[in-house]
Design a protein around this motif. Structure first.
Motif, mmCIF file in Angstrom:
data_model
loop_
_atom_site.group_PDB
_atom_site.id
_atom_site.type_symbol
_atom_site.label_atom_id
_atom_site.label_comp_id
_atom_site.label_asym_id
_atom_site.label_seq_id
_atom_site.Cartn_x
_atom_site.Cartn_y
_atom_site.Cartn_z
ATOM 1 N N ASP A 103 8.037 36.718 -25.962
ATOM 2 C CA ASP A 103 7.735 35.766 -24.881
ATOM 3 C C ASP A 103 6.336 35.184 -25.049
ATOM 4 O OD1 ASP A 103 10.184 35.846 -23.449
ATOM 5 O OD2 ASP A 103 9.618 37.777 -22.580
ATOM 6 N N ALA A 104 5.380 36.041 -25.405
ATOM 7 C CA ALA A 104 4.016 35.553 -25.628
ATOM 8 C C ALA A 104 3.976 34.607 -26.822
ATOM 9 C CB ALA A 104 3.069 36.735 -25.842
ATOM 10 N N ALA A 105 4.797 34.878 -27.840
ATOM 11 C CA ALA A 105 4.858 34.002 -29.011
ATOM 12 C C ALA A 105 5.376 32.617 -28.626
ATOM 13 C CB ALA A 105 5.753 34.613 -30.089
ATOM 14 N N VAL A 106 6.375 32.565 -27.753
ATOM 15 C CA VAL A 106 6.905 31.278 -27.294
ATOM 16 C C VAL A 106 5.816 30.510 -26.557
ATOM 17 C CG1 VAL A 106 8.539 30.170 -25.713
ATOM 18 C CG2 VAL A 106 9.309 32.025 -27.203
ATOM 19 N N HIS A 132 13.606 31.004 -31.288
ATOM 20 C CA HIS A 132 13.974 29.693 -31.821
ATOM 21 C C HIS A 132 14.673 28.861 -30.746
ATOM 22 C CE1 HIS A 132 16.428 26.831 -34.232
ATOM 23 N NE2 HIS A 132 15.329 26.782 -34.972
ATOM 24 N N ALA A 133 15.615 29.471 -30.018
ATOM 25 C CA ALA A 133 16.344 28.747 -28.963
ATOM 26 C C ALA A 133 15.402 28.289 -27.855
ATOM 27 C CB ALA A 133 17.454 29.640 -28.395
ATOM 28 N N ASP A 134 14.463 29.160 -27.456
ATOM 29 C CA ASP A 134 13.485 28.783 -26.423
ATOM 30 C C ASP A 134 12.641 27.597 -26.880
ATOM 31 O OD1 ASP A 134 14.417 30.790 -24.806
ATOM 32 O OD2 ASP A 134 12.608 32.029 -24.910
ATOM 33 N N LEU A 135 12.183 27.655 -28.144
ATOM 34 C CA LEU A 135 11.352 26.568 -28.650
ATOM 35 C C LEU A 135 12.153 25.285 -28.835
ATOM 36 C CD1 LEU A 135 9.016 28.429 -31.160
ATOM 37 C CD2 LEU A 135 8.421 27.462 -28.933
ATOM 38 N N GLN A 136 13.435 25.403 -29.173
ATOM 39 C CA GLN A 136 14.286 24.208 -29.277
ATOM 40 C C GLN A 136 14.297 23.454 -27.951
ATOM 41 O OE1 GLN A 136 15.540 22.643 -31.700
ATOM 42 N NE2 GLN A 136 16.721 23.893 -33.102
ATOM 43 N N GLN A 137 14.280 24.188 -26.856
ATOM 44 C CA GLN A 137 14.284 23.556 -25.530
ATOM 45 C C GLN A 137 12.907 23.082 -25.112
ATOM 46 O OE1 GLN A 137 16.051 26.270 -22.709
ATOM 47 N NE2 GLN A 137 18.116 25.611 -23.249
#
Length: 197
Positions: A103-106, A132-137
């Motif tokens: 989460d901290a990385a995102v 990856h999915a979080d960053l895609q959004q």
């Protein structure tokens, strides 16, 4: 082998020779054991002879200007602190930021600026796939800069995920020559948004 040491606990992590080998390999060199005894150990370090003409030809073959490459801003995400330390030292010719928590990385990737995100695929709290999915959004340009590390693909979901990311993952233990090649191939990918802001 990284993390192998004959020293007593607390007197070494077993990373020195592995890091040295990886740095030498990334520069085209080698390191070999000449002899070892109770009195000491000798290694031979060798580099191929420099040829300006060959260096220029290699640069032309790769479609880029020969010479030193710029330092990159790399975010490394892994749930094991010892692996993070090892990667940070091995990639110290770049500006490396490490993060143990997904989460901290995102958050770092969403708010910061990185050229590459090197991420472990399977972590207990948040997988590389979920990052990856979080960053895609939240910030697709950062998701496009991800390269994944894996100690083996044991679940079908991970196999399917990696099959769509040709050239964007490396197996552990990491061959740093291969990793550096993957990093620069990703940096030069035509679909990568330039520059990151």
């Amino acid at each position: 082998e990284p993390f192998f040491t004959t020293k007593a606990v607390g007197f070494g992590m077993g990373m020195g020779l592995s890091i040295t080998r990886n740095i030498l390999h990334s520069m085209g060199g080698t390191i070999d054991l000449e002899y070892s005894s109770s009195e000491g150990t000798a290694f031979v370090v060798a580099f191929p002879p420099f040829s300006e003409g060959a260096a220029e030809a290699e640069g032309e073959d790769r479609g880029r200007i020969p010479g030193p490459r710029p330092r990159l801003r790399i975010l490394v995400v892994d749930d094991e602190e010892s692996v993070l330390r090892y990667l940070a030292v091995s990639l110290s010719h770049h500006d490396v930021t490490t993060e143990v928590d997904g989460d901290a990385a995102v958050e770092r990737a969403t708010e910061g600026t990185f050229d590459i995100i090197l991420c472990d695929l399977m972590m207990p709290r948040k997988t590389g796939m979920e990052i990856h999915a979080d960053l895609q959004q939240r910030r697709p340009a950062m998701a496009d800069r991800m390269i994944f590390m894996t100690g083996g693909v044991f679940v079908e979901e991970a196999a399917v995920f990696l099959s769509g990311l040709s050239g964007r993952w490396v197996e552990k233990p990491i061959d740093f020559g291969e990793l550096e090649g993957r990093i620069w191939a990703r940096m030069e990918a035509p679909e990568l948004e330039q520059p990151v802001s």
